[in-house]
Motif scaffolding. Structure first.
Motif, PDB file in Angstrom:
ATOM      1  N   PRO A 250       0.799  -1.229   0.000  1.00  0.00           N
ATOM      2  CA  PRO A 250       0.000   0.000   0.000  1.00  0.00           C
ATOM      3  C   PRO A 250       0.830   1.276   0.000  1.00  0.00           C
ATOM      4  O   PRO A 250       0.423   2.277  -0.587  1.00  0.00           O
ATOM      5  CB  PRO A 250      -0.839  -0.124   1.276  1.00  0.00           C
ATOM      6  N   ASP A 251       1.984   1.255   0.641  1.00  0.00           N
ATOM      7  CA  ASP A 251       2.804   2.472   0.685  1.00  0.00           C
ATOM      8  C   ASP A 251       3.504   2.734  -0.638  1.00  0.00           C
ATOM      9  O   ASP A 251       3.819   3.879  -0.964  1.00  0.00           O
ATOM     10  CB  ASP A 251       3.843   2.356   1.809  1.00  0.00           C
ATOM     11  N   GLU A 252       3.776   1.668  -1.398  1.00  0.00           N
ATOM     12  CA  GLU A 252       4.397   1.819  -2.710  1.00  0.00           C
ATOM     13  C   GLU A 252       3.369   1.874  -3.827  1.00  0.00           C
ATOM     14  O   GLU A 252       3.714   2.152  -4.983  1.00  0.00           O
ATOM     15  CB  GLU A 252       5.376   0.669  -2.983  1.00  0.00           C
ATOM     16  N   GLY A 253       2.121   1.562  -3.522  1.00  0.00           N
ATOM     17  CA  GLY A 253       1.075   1.621  -4.534  1.00  0.00           C
ATOM     18  C   GLY A 253       1.135   0.508  -5.548  1.00  0.00           C
ATOM     19  O   GLY A 253       0.811   0.713  -6.711  1.00  0.00           O
ATOM     20  N   ALA A 254       1.529  -0.684  -5.128  1.00  0.00           N
ATOM     21  CA  ALA A 254       1.630  -1.814  -6.054  1.00  0.00           C
ATOM     22  C   ALA A 254       0.974  -3.033  -5.452  1.00  0.00           C
ATOM     23  O   ALA A 254       0.769  -3.116  -4.240  1.00  0.00           O
ATOM     24  CB  ALA A 254       3.092  -2.109  -6.380  1.00  0.00           C
ATOM     25  N   GLY A 255       0.640  -4.001  -6.301  1.00  0.00           N
ATOM     26  CA  GLY A 255       0.021  -5.218  -5.810  1.00  0.00           C
ATOM     27  C   GLY A 255       0.195  -6.369  -6.769  1.00  0.00           C
ATOM     28  O   GLY A 255       0.528  -6.177  -7.939  1.00  0.00           O
ATOM     29  N   THR A 256       0.005  -7.572  -6.283  1.00  0.00           N
ATOM     30  CA  THR A 256       0.102  -8.774  -7.105  1.00  0.00           C
ATOM     31  C   THR A 256      -1.068  -9.696  -6.820  1.00  0.00           C
ATOM     32  O   THR A 256      -1.589  -9.741  -5.708  1.00  0.00           O
ATOM     33  CB  THR A 256       1.405  -9.560  -6.839  1.00  0.00           C
ATOM     34  N   VAL A 257      -1.482 -10.437  -7.822  1.00  0.00           N
ATOM     35  CA  VAL A 257      -2.446 -11.522  -7.664  1.00  0.00           C
ATOM     36  C   VAL A 257      -1.868 -12.728  -8.387  1.00  0.00           C
ATOM     37  O   VAL A 257      -1.457 -12.609  -9.539  1.00  0.00           O
ATOM     38  CB  VAL A 257      -3.821 -11.167  -8.272  1.00  0.00           C
ATOM     39  N   VAL A 258      -1.814 -13.861  -7.721  1.00  0.00           N
ATOM     40  CA  VAL A 258      -1.298 -15.084  -8.320  1.00  0.00           C
ATOM     41  C   VAL A 258      -2.344 -16.173  -8.154  1.00  0.00           C
ATOM     42  O   VAL A 258      -2.740 -16.487  -7.033  1.00  0.00           O
ATOM     43  CB  VAL A 258       0.026 -15.523  -7.670  1.00  0.00           C
ATOM     44  N   LEU A 259      -2.803 -16.730  -9.265  1.00  0.00           N
ATOM     45  CA  LEU A 259      -3.853 -17.739  -9.269  1.00  0.00           C
ATOM     46  C   LEU A 259      -3.329 -19.019  -9.912  1.00  0.00           C
ATOM     47  O   LEU A 259      -2.652 -18.969 -10.927  1.00  0.00           O
ATOM     48  CB  LEU A 259      -5.073 -17.252 -10.051  1.00  0.00           C
ATOM     49  N   SER A 260      -3.654 -20.163  -9.331  1.00  0.00           N
ATOM     50  CA  SER A 260      -3.178 -21.445  -9.853  1.00  0.00           C
ATOM     51  C   SER A 260      -4.280 -22.486  -9.780  1.00  0.00           C
ATOM     52  O   SER A 260      -5.061 -22.492  -8.832  1.00  0.00           O
ATOM     53  CB  SER A 260      -1.973 -21.933  -9.046  1.00  0.00           C
ATOM     54  N   ASN A 261      -4.322 -23.382 -10.753  1.00  0.00           N
ATOM     55  CA  ASN A 261      -5.277 -24.490 -10.688  1.00  0.00           C
ATOM     56  C   ASN A 261      -4.564 -25.814 -10.478  1.00  0.00           C
ATOM     57  O   ASN A 261      -4.771 -26.797 -11.159  1.00  0.00           O
ATOM     58  CB  ASN A 261      -6.188 -24.538 -11.919  1.00  0.00           C
TER      59      ASN A 261
END
Length: 559
Positions: free
Chosen positions: A398-409
């Motif tokens: 939140p302080d750097e303004g970045a994010g990730t989402v990792v999805l796997s099946n």
């Protein structure tokens, strides 16, 4: 970004250059947070699954009217544009590498400065097919759904419909706990911070056909292991109750509220909330698991009854919108959906999760639907998830303004290891051997499972026989919280069924039998009780660690 669930060291090294339903994080994964009764990933062979990572940052304004603006209008992640361009190029290189890995899949997305830098899929959605994975492929996001539920509750707080610190019983009179004093004191905030004193008791809902009102009624029959607000214990049934409460207070349902208040305003049109919708979707990924080195497709697991705890299905393209809402301080495309004050409340530590074994992860706490921590000196908001054949993780800086989402099946630890490798890259930090640590942890778990089985067999008394004919044990046995367990006599053998979990019963000693089920690596010891009249009135089964064996009473049929 990295490929699916394989163990090829060259691919693991690529992950480092490009950059697992607990009380701590193991290799970046909240223990007990994401498995819902399933085991962790097996690293012993090639796995088909797919990983869908997204890295995003936003230039949405994060200040409200009257607040002092900061540098929210600029990209705050320390990785410069060259680094992001490098990530984009590496994503393209992965496409070629992944194509050579049979059955391995991934979707990669990179968003920065309000722009989608990269979003593409690699491999196939299903083992043995050529169905491509894209940024629109749907995956189960499992317990990453919890943050959607807490955001809905925050919205209802803003509307004046509920108070976080009001006892649940005042709004939902049918709500009771095993300890009635705890039940009278427990608040909405307690429901969603894993501090109610109740351990998981996941087999109450796992595979059950019970509806939410029935599951709420079941809570009063489930034994706690701690006092209220003293111990972090991951709890899906409490999240189910929170979502059910939201629907009751608004004469609606969790699903309808989610659609109207979050999904539609964000344009998350592909996102759904049931297995039926995922099954019927033309672009849905299929779940896969690896057992003893062999990868196979497994059936979808329905989470409809506990949907507020983990039933959402989504795609990379939709999850980018979800991330932008958070990183934009509650605004999305110029419209405010939730106040930044409410978001800060969600990210605020509410319950300590204890010390993590990885030195890089400190100050581990649980917020409202999010795990809060310091990762190598940077504030991180994250959550993992998992159910049969799916694993995932959503993470924000939140302080750097970045994010990730990792999805796997597939049942792999990669959504967790890959997340930290991506963050290391974005923050220009020296890489950590997360993948190597995860593989070592998996090997230790396999050794521990073998040792548990050895101890179990060492306690067996040889030369004993059941006290009754095998067909005398058949019947239906009932527990007011766990429901019914059926024992059948088929082809001169005993089999048992709990909810939709079938398994054979093999004699262990005396009136104790091994219950062999797919969901547990070591068989459970099921013990029958003989009454004074020579009948079999009860059986006991260890379904929850830390409490006494769950006792099921035989249902007597008339006539």
């Amino acid at each position: 970004a990295y490929n699916a669930a394989g163990t090829d060291d060259r691919l693991l090294q690529r992950a480092g250059r490009a950059g697992d339903l607990g009380d701590r994080v193991v290799h970046g994964r909240e223990v007990g947070q994401d498995d819902h009764g399933a085991g962790r990933g097996d690293w012993s062979g090639q796995a088909p699954g797919g990983v869908a990572p997204v890295v995003c940052s936003t230039d949405e304004p994060t200040t409200e009217v009257g607040e002092t603006p900061s540098d929210s209008g600029a990209l705050r992640v320390r990785a410069d544009r060259d680094r992001l361009d490098e990530a984009k190029q590496q994503g393209g290189r992965h496409q070629g590498g992944c194509a050579q890995q049979r059955g391995q899949e991934e979707v990669v997305g990179v968003v920065a400065e309000g722009e989608t830098i990269f979003a593409d899929g690699f491999g196939t959605r299903r083992l043995g097919t050529k169905q491509p994975v894209t940024a629109d492929t749907l995956f189960a996001i499992c317990s990453c759904s919890k943050a959607f539920t807490t955001m809905l509750l925050e919205m209802l707080v803003e509307d004046g419909v509920l108070d976080w610190d009001q006892p649940v019983q005042e709004m939902l009179p049918e709500f009771e706990m095993f300890d009635r004093v705890v039940g009278a004191r427990l608040t909405v905030r307690d429901l969603v911070t894993h501090r109610c004193g109740l351990p998981r008791h996941d087999y109450v809902w796992y595979g059950s056909s019970a509806k939410r009102p029935q599951l709420v009624q079941a809570l009063r029959h489930l034994e706690p292991t701690a006092d209220l607000r003293t111990t972090y214990q991951y709890q899906n049934l409490m999240y189910m109750t929170a979502g059910y409460l939201a629907g009751q207070l608004t004469d609606s349902s969790w699903e309808d509220l989610l659609r109207k208040r979050i999904l539609e305003p964000l344009g998350m049109s592909a996102t759904s909330t049931s297995v039926a919708e995922l099954k019927s979707c033309a672009v849905g990924a299929r779940p896969h698991e690896s057992r003893t080195g062999k990868v196979r497709e497994v059936p979808y697991r329905s989470l409809d009854a506990v949907a507020p705890a983990g039933a959402i299905n989504s795609s990379v393209n939709d999850m980018v919108r979800w991330m932008r809402l958070h990183l934009g301080g509650g605004r999305f495309e110029g419209k405010r959906l939730i106040s930044s004050k409410s978001l800060r409340d969600m990210y605020r530590p509410h319950m300590s999760m204890g010390q993590d074994e990885n030195a890089e992860i400190q100050l581990l706490s649980y917020g409202l639907g999010w795990t809060v921590m310091s990762y190598r000196g940077h504030r991180v908001i994250t959550h993992s998830g998992g159910i049969d054949g799916f694993r995932c993780r959503t993470t924000m800086l939140p302080d750097e303004g970045a994010g990730t989402v990792v999805l796997s099946n597939s049942d792999t630890a990669l959504p967790h290891t890959l997340t930290w490798e991506i963050l290391d890259t974005l923050l220009c930090l020296k890489s950590v051997a997360w993948s190597r640590r995860a593989k070592s942890e998996s090997r230790r778990e396999q050794v521990a499972q073998r040792e548990a089985r050895r101890r179990q067999l060492a306690g067996r008394t040889s030369g004993t026989k059941p006290s009754h004919r095998l067909d005398a044990y058949k019947g239906t046995y009932h527990h007011p919280g766990y429901g019914e367990l059926e024992v059948r006599y088929e082809k001169r053998k005993l089999v048992a069924r709990l909810n939709d979990l079938d398994g054979r019963l093999k004699h262990f000693h005396y009136d104790t039998f091994e219950f062999h089920g797919r969901r547990w690596p070591t068989p459970l010891l099921l013990s029958f009780t003989t009454g004074a009249d020579g009948g079999i009135p009860q059986l006991a089964l260890p379904l929850q660690e830390g409490v006494a064996d769950i006792v099921f009473t035989r249902v007597v049929t008339e006539g």
